[in-house]
Scaffold this motif. Structure first.
Motif, PDB file in Angstrom:
ATOM      1  N   VAL A 126      -1.388 -75.436  58.262  1.00 58.16           N
ATOM      2  CA  VAL A 126      -2.273 -74.611  59.082  1.00 58.16           C
ATOM      3  C   VAL A 126      -1.971 -73.149  58.774  1.00 58.16           C
ATOM      4  CG1 VAL A 126      -0.714 -74.616  61.076  1.00 58.16           C
ATOM      5  CG2 VAL A 126      -3.150 -74.241  61.434  1.00 58.16           C
ATOM      6  N   PHE A 127      -2.982 -72.310  58.809  1.00 59.58           N
ATOM      7  CA  PHE A 127      -2.772 -70.884  58.562  1.00 59.58           C
ATOM      8  C   PHE A 127      -1.894 -70.283  59.662  1.00 59.58           C
ATOM      9  CE2 PHE A 127      -6.708 -71.622  56.161  1.00 59.58           C
ATOM     10  CZ  PHE A 127      -6.293 -71.144  54.931  1.00 59.58           C
TER      11      PHE A 127
ATOM     12  N   TYR B 298      -1.870 -67.476  61.189  1.00 53.03           N
ATOM     13  CA  TYR B 298      -2.568 -66.779  62.268  1.00 53.03           C
ATOM     14  C   TYR B 298      -3.344 -67.730  63.184  1.00 53.03           C
ATOM     15  CZ  TYR B 298      -5.878 -66.934  58.375  1.00 53.03           C
ATOM     16  OH  TYR B 298      -6.627 -67.338  57.306  1.00 53.03           O
ATOM     17  N   ASP B 299      -3.455 -69.015  62.793  1.00 55.66           N
ATOM     18  CA  ASP B 299      -4.157 -69.997  63.618  1.00 55.66           C
ATOM     19  C   ASP B 299      -3.224 -71.018  64.269  1.00 55.66           C
ATOM     20  OD1 ASP B 299      -6.692 -68.960  63.113  1.00 55.66           O
ATOM     21  OD2 ASP B 299      -6.963 -70.201  61.330  1.00 55.66           O
ATOM     22  N   TYR B 300      -1.944 -70.948  63.959  1.00 53.82           N
ATOM     23  CA  TYR B 300      -1.003 -71.943  64.472  1.00 53.82           C
ATOM     24  C   TYR B 300      -0.724 -71.719  65.953  1.00 53.82           C
ATOM     25  CZ  TYR B 300       3.465 -74.305  65.235  1.00 53.82           C
ATOM     26  OH  TYR B 300       4.480 -75.087  65.736  1.00 53.82           O
ATOM     27  N   GLU B 301      -0.925 -72.759  66.742  1.00 54.38           N
ATOM     28  CA  GLU B 301      -0.666 -72.745  68.182  1.00 54.38           C
ATOM     29  C   GLU B 301       0.311 -73.883  68.483  1.00 54.38           C
ATOM     30  OE1 GLU B 301      -1.797 -70.592  70.460  1.00 54.38           O
ATOM     31  OE2 GLU B 301      -3.118 -69.493  69.105  1.00 54.38           O
TER      32      GLU B 301
ATOM     33  N   VAL C  67     -11.850 -79.382  59.907  1.00 56.24           N
ATOM     34  CA  VAL C  67     -12.135 -78.382  60.938  1.00 56.24           C
ATOM     35  C   VAL C  67     -11.691 -79.004  62.253  1.00 56.24           C
ATOM     36  CG1 VAL C  67     -13.914 -77.035  62.112  1.00 56.24           C
ATOM     37  CG2 VAL C  67     -14.128 -77.525  59.646  1.00 56.24           C
TER      38      VAL C  67
ATOM     39  N   ARG D 258     -10.742 -78.217  66.587  1.00 54.67           N
ATOM     40  CA  ARG D 258     -10.919 -77.313  67.730  1.00 54.67           C
ATOM     41  C   ARG D 258      -9.765 -77.545  68.682  1.00 54.67           C
ATOM     42  NH1 ARG D 258     -16.336 -77.716  69.849  1.00 54.67           N
ATOM     43  NH2 ARG D 258     -16.726 -75.928  68.538  1.00 54.67           N
ATOM     44  N   TYR D 259      -9.071 -76.452  68.998  1.00 56.48           N
ATOM     45  CA  TYR D 259      -8.008 -76.539  69.998  1.00 56.48           C
ATOM     46  C   TYR D 259      -8.610 -76.855  71.347  1.00 56.48           C
ATOM     47  CZ  TYR D 259      -4.610 -74.555  66.741  1.00 56.48           C
ATOM     48  OH  TYR D 259      -3.775 -74.339  65.678  1.00 56.48           O
TER      49      TYR D 259
ATOM     50  N   PRO E  13     -10.864 -72.193  70.456  1.00 55.72           N
ATOM     51  CA  PRO E  13     -10.905 -71.738  69.066  1.00 55.72           C
ATOM     52  C   PRO E  13     -10.910 -72.906  68.079  1.00 55.72           C
ATOM     53  CG  PRO E  13      -8.781 -71.242  70.073  1.00 55.72           C
ATOM     54  CD  PRO E  13      -9.639 -71.834  71.130  1.00 55.72           C
ATOM     55  N   THR E  14     -11.566 -72.686  66.941  1.00 56.99           N
ATOM     56  CA  THR E  14     -11.552 -73.658  65.860  1.00 56.99           C
ATOM     57  C   THR E  14     -10.721 -73.108  64.712  1.00 56.99           C
ATOM     58  OG1 THR E  14     -13.582 -72.783  64.910  1.00 56.99           O
ATOM     59  CG2 THR E  14     -13.804 -74.643  66.412  1.00 56.99           C
ATOM     60  N   THR E  15     -10.177 -74.010  63.906  1.00 59.19           N
ATOM     61  CA  THR E  15      -9.391 -73.623  62.747  1.00 59.19           C
ATOM     62  C   THR E  15      -9.443 -74.730  61.713  1.00 59.19           C
ATOM     63  OG1 THR E  15      -7.289 -72.693  62.014  1.00 59.19           O
ATOM     64  CG2 THR E  15      -7.183 -74.511  63.605  1.00 59.19           C
TER      65      THR E  15
END
Length: 108
Positions: free
Chosen positions: A11-12, A14-17, A58, A60-61, A70-72
């Protein structure tokens, strides 16, 4: 929940949660995944010599409290994950590719 052990999840940064639940919305075309996992000059990075071995998705959190979650994108080399399945990103991640700004984590 993810059916099989999906192996390595990328995962990128800046998108990692950490620890967030997600739902898989769709699978990317192989050509799109290859383009994303290469440099702007269309070269491979040392960590990913065969970008076509990865499957892009793709996701979606499932974040509470916001109007739209958000989607990633996530990328999986081994295992399987299908549209509509859900999972949870691992609490810890390690840098996988500094050039592409990708982290590696597990998924539950």
């Amino acid at each position: 929940m993810v059916q099989d052990d999906p192996g390595q999840i990328l995962v990128f940064t800046y998108d990692y949660e950490a620890g967030e639940d997600f739902e898989v919305l769709s699978q990317l075309e192989t050509s799109t995944t290859v383009q994303i996992l290469q440099t702007a000059e269309e070269e491979t990075v040392p960590e990913i010599s065969q970008p076509d071995e990865y499957v892009g998705h793709v996701v979606r959190y499932q974040v509470d409290g916001g109007p739209v979650s958000p989607t990633t994108l996530v990328f999986i080399r081994n295992g399987s994950i299908s549209t509509g399945e859900t999972g949870t990103l691992g609490e810890e991640a390690t840098m996988f590719s500094p050039t592409l700004n990708l982290l590696s984590t597990d998924v539950e």
